[in-house]
Write an enzyme that holds these catalytic residues in place. Structure first.
Site, PDB file in Angstrom:
ATOM      1  N   ARG A  57       0.804  -1.230   0.000  1.00 25.57           N
ATOM      2  CA  ARG A  57       0.000   0.000   0.000  1.00 25.57           C
ATOM      3  C   ARG A  57       0.831   1.271   0.000  1.00 25.57           C
ATOM      4  O   ARG A  57       0.609   2.188  -0.781  1.00 25.57           O
ATOM      5  CB  ARG A  57      -0.874   0.097   1.259  1.00 25.57           C
ATOM      6  N   THR A  58       1.775   1.349   0.935  1.00 21.63           N
ATOM      7  CA  THR A  58       2.478   2.619   1.114  1.00 21.63           C
ATOM      8  C   THR A  58       3.289   2.949  -0.139  1.00 21.63           C
ATOM      9  O   THR A  58       3.214   4.057  -0.682  1.00 21.63           O
ATOM     10  CB  THR A  58       3.384   2.557   2.361  1.00 21.63           C
ATOM     11  N   LYS A  86      26.221  -3.109  -1.160  1.00 21.37           N
ATOM     12  CA  LYS A  86      27.672  -3.093  -1.413  1.00 21.37           C
ATOM     13  C   LYS A  86      28.394  -2.281  -0.349  1.00 21.37           C
ATOM     14  O   LYS A  86      29.568  -1.949  -0.501  1.00 21.37           O
ATOM     15  CB  LYS A  86      27.962  -2.474  -2.783  1.00 21.37           C
ATOM     16  N   ARG A 107      11.340   3.996   3.191  1.00 20.74           N
ATOM     17  CA  ARG A 107      11.039   3.064   4.297  1.00 20.74           C
ATOM     18  C   ARG A 107      12.302   2.283   4.589  1.00 20.74           C
ATOM     19  O   ARG A 107      12.981   1.811   3.671  1.00 20.74           O
ATOM     20  CB  ARG A 107       9.906   2.124   3.917  1.00 20.74           C
ATOM     21  N   HIS A 135       5.341   6.186  11.398  1.00 19.88           N
ATOM     22  CA  HIS A 135       4.798   6.012  10.046  1.00 19.88           C
ATOM     23  C   HIS A 135       3.807   7.167   9.852  1.00 19.88           C
ATOM     24  O   HIS A 135       2.590   6.983   9.875  1.00 19.88           O
ATOM     25  CB  HIS A 135       4.108   4.648   9.960  1.00 19.88           C
TER      26      HIS A 135
HETATM   27  C1  NCD Z   1       2.021  -1.037   8.295  1.00 17.85           C
HETATM   28  C2  NCD Z   1       3.513  -0.782   8.413  1.00 17.85           C
HETATM   29  O1  NCD Z   1       4.266  -1.051   7.480  1.00 17.85           O
HETATM   30  O2  NCD Z   1       3.874  -0.307   9.473  1.00 17.85           O
HETATM   31  N1  NCD Z   1       1.617  -1.234   6.967  1.00 17.85           N
HETATM   32  C3  NCD Z   1       1.317  -0.152   6.193  1.00 17.85           C
HETATM   33  O3  NCD Z   1       2.180   0.655   5.882  1.00 17.85           O
HETATM   34  N2  NCD Z   1       0.039   0.046   5.854  1.00 17.85           N
HETATM   35  C4  NCD Z   1       1.502  -2.071   9.221  1.00 17.85           C
HETATM   36  C5  NCD Z   1       2.082  -3.439   9.172  1.00 17.85           C
HETATM   37  O4  NCD Z   1       2.967  -3.755   8.370  1.00 17.85           O
HETATM   38  O5  NCD Z   1       1.626  -4.285   9.961  1.00 17.85           O
END
Ligand code: NCD
Length: 336
Positions: A57-58, A86, A107, A135
């Site tokens: 999703r993100t 590397k 991320r 997040h």
């Molecule tokens: C979450 C995350 O990555 O923190 N997912 C997301 O970005 N919607 C929650 C999760 O991974 O459980």
């Protein structure tokens, strides 16, 4: 705050007025997210989308949000396909990639890593999740969803009653959401988890310091009866020392239609940042809830597009120009 050129690293950088501004810009993105119109306002701009942990999703919604504003996306996923494998430092990676992009989403499993990266970047950086820490864009879309769902029920955020369930120790979404809730008044927050996975003290203390009523418990059924929102989360198995340890918590807090009907008030809204773990031994939100109209998880995911479009438009300072570069879509678009 001044959004033009800003990094988005933590929700603690926001005041209530900032949230209201983001949400109002997010509302204005709806015709584009629904493909009623297209805009080319970010034509020529490039998003560097760097995801060093799994993401559906993100990553995709940040990319689509940028595309929907007319910009292009370049991606790297996982350490193995990046020069970090590397031995390249975050500093060097940031210096290089910020030469190729106008904004970067990142991320990374290390807490604070996205902040470290942003210090070396020459363009704004959005934190797409740094380990168990924060997040921010997820918390924004969660709060946006809560507000929208409550509005449909004739309620506002003030006085909200919310239960957060599951892995509250490692879940970065509930950490960021807890911080954001501190901007509102008179909330009732119920924190439901195994004792070992309880919400860290700093978040509980901050909620209480802001005058919210907070209860901490490991009993699910008796604590979801008087809330407006149940926000379920996945056991964050990637943060545990062993899979065996994570497995010992899996499936401890399941919500299904029978439990919902027995314990929840009618119209209690069900949320989850997703992915929900649908394996038989986990099943934190059972598939038998899929027909429940109060299951908001896919509306929540859709809202991610609006909020992320808003962040890009604000950071790149084009909010006032979005409509100027708009035109109707050419294609037939079916959405149900
Ligand atoms: C979450 C995350 O990555 O923190 N997912 C997301 O970005 N919607 C929650 C999760 O991974 O459980």
């Amino acid at each position: 705050m001044d959004f033009a050129g800003a990094n988005i690293l933590s929700v603690e950088q926001f005041e209530r007025a900032d949230i209201e501004r983001i949400f109002s810009v997010a509302d204005s993105m709806e015709p584009y997210a629904l493909r009623h119109k297209v805009t080319r306002v970010l034509e020529g701009a490039i998003l560097g989308n760097m995801f060093f942990e799994p993401s559906t999703r993100t990553r995709i919604s940040f990319g689509c949000a940028f595309n929907l504003l007319g910009g292009e996306v370049r991606e790297t996923t996982g350490f193995q396909s990046s020069a970090i494998a590397k031995g390249e430092s975050l500093y060097d990676t940031a210096r290089v990639l910020s030469g190729y992009s106008d904004v970067i989403c990142m991320r990374h499993p290390g807490e604070g890593s996205v902040g470290e990266f942003s210090a070396a970047s020459r363009v704004p950086v959005i934190n797409g999740g740094d380990g168990a820490n924060e997040h921010p864009s997820q918390a924004l879309l969660d709060l946006y969803t809560i507000q929208k769902e409550l509005r449909a029920l004739g309620r506002t955020l003030n006085g909200l009653r919310i239960a957060m369930i599951g892995d509250l120790k490692y879940g970065r979404t509930v950490h960021s959401l807890s911080h954001l809730l501190c901007l509102f008044n008179d909330l009732h927050v119920v924190l439901i988890s195994p004792d070992e996975l309880a919400m860290p003290d700093e978040y509980v203390t901050k909620l209480r310091d802001h005058g919210h009523q907070v209860s901490v418990t490991s009993d699910l059924p008796n604590n979801i009866s008087h809330v407006d929102i149940v926000y379920s989360t996945r056991i964050q198995e990637e943060r545990f020392a062993s899979k065996q340890e994570a497995d010992s918590y899996r499936g401890r807090f399941r919500l299904n239609q029978a439990i919902y009907t027995k314990y929840c008030e009618p119209n209690t809204v069900i949320m989850h940042p997703l992915p929900r773990d649908s394996r038989a031994d986990a099943n934190e939100l059972d598939n038998d809830l899929n027909q429940n109209p109060n299951l908001a998880i896919f509306r929540q995911a859709d809202n991610g597009l609006l909020v992320r479009m808003a962040l890009f438009a604000m950071i790149l300072d084009v909010v006032e120009q979005v409509d100027k570069y708009a035109r109707p879509v050419n294609w037939f678009h079916k959405r149900s």
